[in-house]
Scaffold this motif. Structure first.
Motif, mmCIF file in Angstrom:
data_model
loop_
_atom_site.group_PDB
_atom_site.id
_atom_site.type_symbol
_atom_site.label_atom_id
_atom_site.label_comp_id
_atom_site.label_asym_id
_atom_site.label_seq_id
_atom_site.Cartn_x
_atom_site.Cartn_y
_atom_site.Cartn_z
ATOM 1 N N ASN A 55 28.884 23.186 53.254
ATOM 2 C CA ASN A 55 30.036 23.116 52.354
ATOM 3 C C ASN A 55 29.596 22.979 50.902
ATOM 4 O OD1 ASN A 55 31.864 20.777 50.884
ATOM 5 N ND2 ASN A 55 33.119 22.392 51.815
ATOM 6 N N ALA A 56 28.556 22.169 50.668
ATOM 7 C CA ALA A 56 28.042 22.030 49.300
ATOM 8 C C ALA A 56 27.510 23.360 48.786
ATOM 9 C CB ALA A 56 26.948 20.966 49.255
ATOM 10 N N ASP A 57 26.783 24.069 49.650
ATOM 11 C CA ASP A 57 26.284 25.392 49.246
ATOM 12 C C ASP A 57 27.442 26.329 48.927
ATOM 13 O OD1 ASP A 57 23.672 24.537 49.664
ATOM 14 O OD2 ASP A 57 23.587 25.321 51.715
ATOM 15 N N ALA A 58 28.488 26.294 49.749
ATOM 16 C CA ALA A 58 29.633 27.181 49.559
ATOM 17 C C ALA A 58 30.401 26.842 48.289
ATOM 18 C CB ALA A 58 30.558 27.108 50.777
ATOM 19 N N LEU A 59 30.602 25.555 48.039
ATOM 20 C CA LEU A 59 31.275 25.162 46.799
ATOM 21 C C LEU A 59 30.426 25.527 45.587
ATOM 22 C CD1 LEU A 59 32.793 21.690 47.750
ATOM 23 C CD2 LEU A 59 34.040 23.807 47.282
ATOM 24 N N GLY A 60 29.111 25.521 45.764
ATOM 25 C CA GLY A 60 28.230 25.962 44.681
ATOM 26 C C GLY A 60 28.499 27.404 44.291
ATOM 27 N N ASN A 61 28.890 28.225 45.270
ATOM 28 C CA ASN A 61 29.251 29.607 44.957
ATOM 29 C C ASN A 61 30.470 29.657 44.041
ATOM 30 O OD1 ASN A 61 27.182 30.700 46.521
ATOM 31 N ND2 ASN A 61 28.450 30.854 48.345
ATOM 32 N N LEU A 62 31.449 28.781 44.287
ATOM 33 C CA LEU A 62 32.634 28.749 43.439
ATOM 34 C C LEU A 62 32.315 28.198 42.051
ATOM 35 C CD1 LEU A 62 35.510 27.643 45.866
ATOM 36 C CD2 LEU A 62 34.655 29.934 45.319
ATOM 37 N N VAL A 63 31.373 27.260 41.977
ATOM 38 C CA VAL A 63 30.940 26.774 40.665
ATOM 39 C C VAL A 63 30.299 27.924 39.880
ATOM 40 C CG1 VAL A 63 29.455 25.164 39.418
ATOM 41 C CG2 VAL A 63 30.620 24.419 41.503
ATOM 42 N N ALA A 66 33.034 30.052 38.522
ATOM 43 C CA ALA A 66 33.668 29.444 37.358
ATOM 44 C C ALA A 66 32.785 29.530 36.123
ATOM 45 C CB ALA A 66 34.009 27.986 37.657
ATOM 46 N N ALA A 67 31.488 29.402 36.316
ATOM 47 C CA ALA A 67 30.559 29.384 35.185
ATOM 48 C C ALA A 67 30.314 30.770 34.609
ATOM 49 C CB ALA A 67 29.235 28.758 35.615
ATOM 50 N N THR A 68 30.321 31.789 35.466
ATOM 51 C CA THR A 68 29.917 33.129 35.029
ATOM 52 C C THR A 68 31.050 34.146 34.987
ATOM 53 O OG1 THR A 68 29.384 33.898 37.265
ATOM 54 C CG2 THR A 68 27.645 32.730 36.052
ATOM 55 N N GLY A 69 32.136 33.850 35.681
ATOM 56 C CA GLY A 69 33.217 34.823 35.796
ATOM 57 C C GLY A 69 32.947 35.879 36.859
ATOM 58 N N GLU A 70 31.795 35.776 37.530
ATOM 59 C CA GLU A 70 31.439 36.727 38.582
ATOM 60 C C GLU A 70 32.046 36.259 39.907
ATOM 61 O OE1 GLU A 70 27.450 38.137 41.063
ATOM 62 O OE2 GLU A 70 27.250 36.950 39.229
ATOM 63 N N PRO A 71 32.987 37.018 40.492
ATOM 64 C CA PRO A 71 33.603 36.590 41.754
ATOM 65 C C PRO A 71 32.556 36.340 42.835
ATOM 66 C CG PRO A 71 34.835 38.411 40.807
ATOM 67 C CD PRO A 71 33.574 38.281 39.990
ATOM 68 N N THR A 72 32.485 35.117 43.301
ATOM 69 C CA THR A 72 31.502 34.722 44.309
ATOM 70 C C THR A 72 32.218 33.897 45.367
ATOM 71 O OG1 THR A 72 29.929 34.495 42.467
ATOM 72 C CG2 THR A 72 29.216 33.727 44.629
ATOM 73 N N PRO A 73 32.592 34.499 46.497
ATOM 74 C CA PRO A 73 33.322 33.760 47.529
ATOM 75 C C PRO A 73 32.509 32.583 48.078
ATOM 76 C CG PRO A 73 33.364 36.137 47.947
ATOM 77 C CD PRO A 73 32.357 35.901 46.866
ATOM 78 N N VAL A 123 39.255 30.119 40.569
ATOM 79 C CA VAL A 123 38.427 30.625 41.668
ATOM 80 C C VAL A 123 39.313 30.678 42.909
ATOM 81 C CG1 VAL A 123 36.291 29.705 40.689
ATOM 82 C CG2 VAL A 123 37.631 28.303 42.263
ATOM 83 N N VAL A 124 38.818 31.312 43.959
ATOM 84 C CA VAL A 124 39.596 31.453 45.192
ATOM 85 C C VAL A 124 38.856 30.754 46.324
ATOM 86 C CG1 VAL A 124 40.639 33.058 46.834
ATOM 87 C CG2 VAL A 124 40.516 33.667 44.397
ATOM 88 N N THR A 125 39.538 29.840 46.999
ATOM 89 C CA THR A 125 38.919 29.075 48.076
ATOM 90 C C THR A 125 38.809 29.926 49.345
ATOM 91 O OG1 THR A 125 40.964 28.203 49.051
ATOM 92 C CG2 THR A 125 40.055 27.027 47.140
ATOM 93 N N ALA A 126 38.121 29.380 50.336
ATOM 94 C CA ALA A 126 37.968 30.085 51.609
ATOM 95 C C ALA A 126 39.308 30.276 52.309
ATOM 96 C CB ALA A 126 37.004 29.329 52.515
ATOM 97 N N GLN A 127 40.304 29.436 51.969
ATOM 98 C CA GLN A 127 41.639 29.560 52.546
ATOM 99 C C GLN A 127 42.526 30.520 51.756
ATOM 100 O OE1 GLN A 127 40.217 26.382 51.947
ATOM 101 N NE2 GLN A 127 39.418 26.523 54.037
ATOM 102 N N GLY A 128 41.935 31.123 50.706
ATOM 103 C CA GLY A 128 42.690 32.095 49.922
ATOM 104 C C GLY A 128 43.528 31.494 48.811
ATOM 105 N N ARG A 129 43.368 30.207 48.534
ATOM 106 C CA ARG A 129 44.123 29.582 47.446
ATOM 107 C C ARG A 129 43.408 29.812 46.121
ATOM 108 N NH1 ARG A 129 44.677 24.277 46.952
ATOM 109 N NH2 ARG A 129 42.747 23.806 48.070
ATOM 110 N N THR A 130 44.168 30.157 45.095
ATOM 111 C CA THR A 130 43.616 30.286 43.750
ATOM 112 C C THR A 130 43.797 28.956 43.034
ATOM 113 O OG1 THR A 130 44.125 32.649 43.656
ATOM 114 C CG2 THR A 130 43.764 31.514 41.558
ATOM 115 N N GLU A 135 39.486 21.622 40.591
ATOM 116 C CA GLU A 135 39.777 21.197 41.958
ATOM 117 C C GLU A 135 38.524 21.094 42.823
ATOM 118 O OE1 GLU A 135 42.933 20.401 43.804
ATOM 119 O OE2 GLU A 135 42.919 19.766 41.687
ATOM 120 N N LEU A 136 37.411 21.654 42.361
ATOM 121 C CA LEU A 136 36.222 21.713 43.216
ATOM 122 C C LEU A 136 35.662 20.328 43.536
ATOM 123 C CD1 LEU A 136 34.410 24.829 41.693
ATOM 124 C CD2 LEU A 136 36.032 24.706 43.598
ATOM 125 N N ALA A 137 35.667 19.445 42.561
ATOM 126 C CA ALA A 137 35.157 18.088 42.822
ATOM 127 C C ALA A 137 36.049 17.367 43.829
ATOM 128 C CB ALA A 137 35.062 17.296 41.526
#
Length: 210
Positions: A55-63, A66-73, A123-130, A135-137
């Protein structure tokens, strides 16, 4: 019951507290203890720790998003989350502790590098929420705090911060669309809402949440 205003700073503090509780809980587990059941059906502690580390690795993708603007699920494919959990039993106690610790440290560092503007990026979560990156923390705080209890090493909801419990109870109550809650101590009511063991008498059974 009302949790009041939940701030990003609150969420980061709760994520830090939950991470420490989790790391302390697994610090002295040997191979047999790691292989023992967790509080979650069909999951050993190895499955659970692997889930939290992944989960930490996955949330790191969303970080990164957010940091780069590059969509990373969060996950590259629908099966990646399940694969991370299934990996747990194949790892040794030391390997799991290392993954759990390293992934948590990397996520905390990445969150700490976000600028004020980047925290507002969506960002978009694994559940499809924008959601905004703020909210990541909170997403991480829920994972580490609740699953620290799920390890079944002696921690209970009463060991979690009151502010976290109030915020979590408010969120789950809203998600479950409940208008009334049973009377009882905040830790027990929150455990009931989350579908975890509790001491409330005559409270209707709820399915697991998170």
């Amino acid at each position: 019951m009302s949790g009041g205003t939940r701030t990003p700073a609150d969420a980061r503090a709760w994520a830090d507290i939950g991470t420490r509780l989790l790391l302390d809980a697994v610090a002295d587990l040997d191979e047999a203890a790691f292989a023992a059941p967790s509080a979650l059906p069909d999951w050993t502690r190895k499955h659970l720790v692997a889930h939290v580390a992944a989960n930490a690795d996955a949330l790191g993708n969303l970080v990164h998003w957010a940091a780069t603007g590059e969509p990373t699920p969060m996950y590259a494919s629908p099966g990646e989350r399940a694969a991370g959990i299934a990996r747990g039993p194949s790892l040794s106690a030391g390997e799991l502790r290392s993954w759990l610790t390293g992934s948590a440290e990397q996520l905390a560092a990445a969150l700490g590098r976000l600028t004020g503007e980047q925290w507002q990026h969506e960002v978009v979560t694994a559940q499809g929420r924008t959601v905004p990156a703020t909210e990541l923390a909170w997403m991480r705080a829920r994972e580490v705090c609740v699953h620290a209890v799920d390890l079944s090493t002696g921690l209970t909801f009463a060991d979690l911060p009151d502010g976290f419990l109030a915020a979590l109870a408010d969120e789950i109550r809203d998600r479950r669309r409940l208008t009334e809650l049973p009377d009882g101590p905040l830790p027990e009511v929150t455990a009931w809402l989350a579908g975890r063991p509790h001491s409330l008498a005559d409270a209707p059974r709820l399915g697991p949440w998170l």
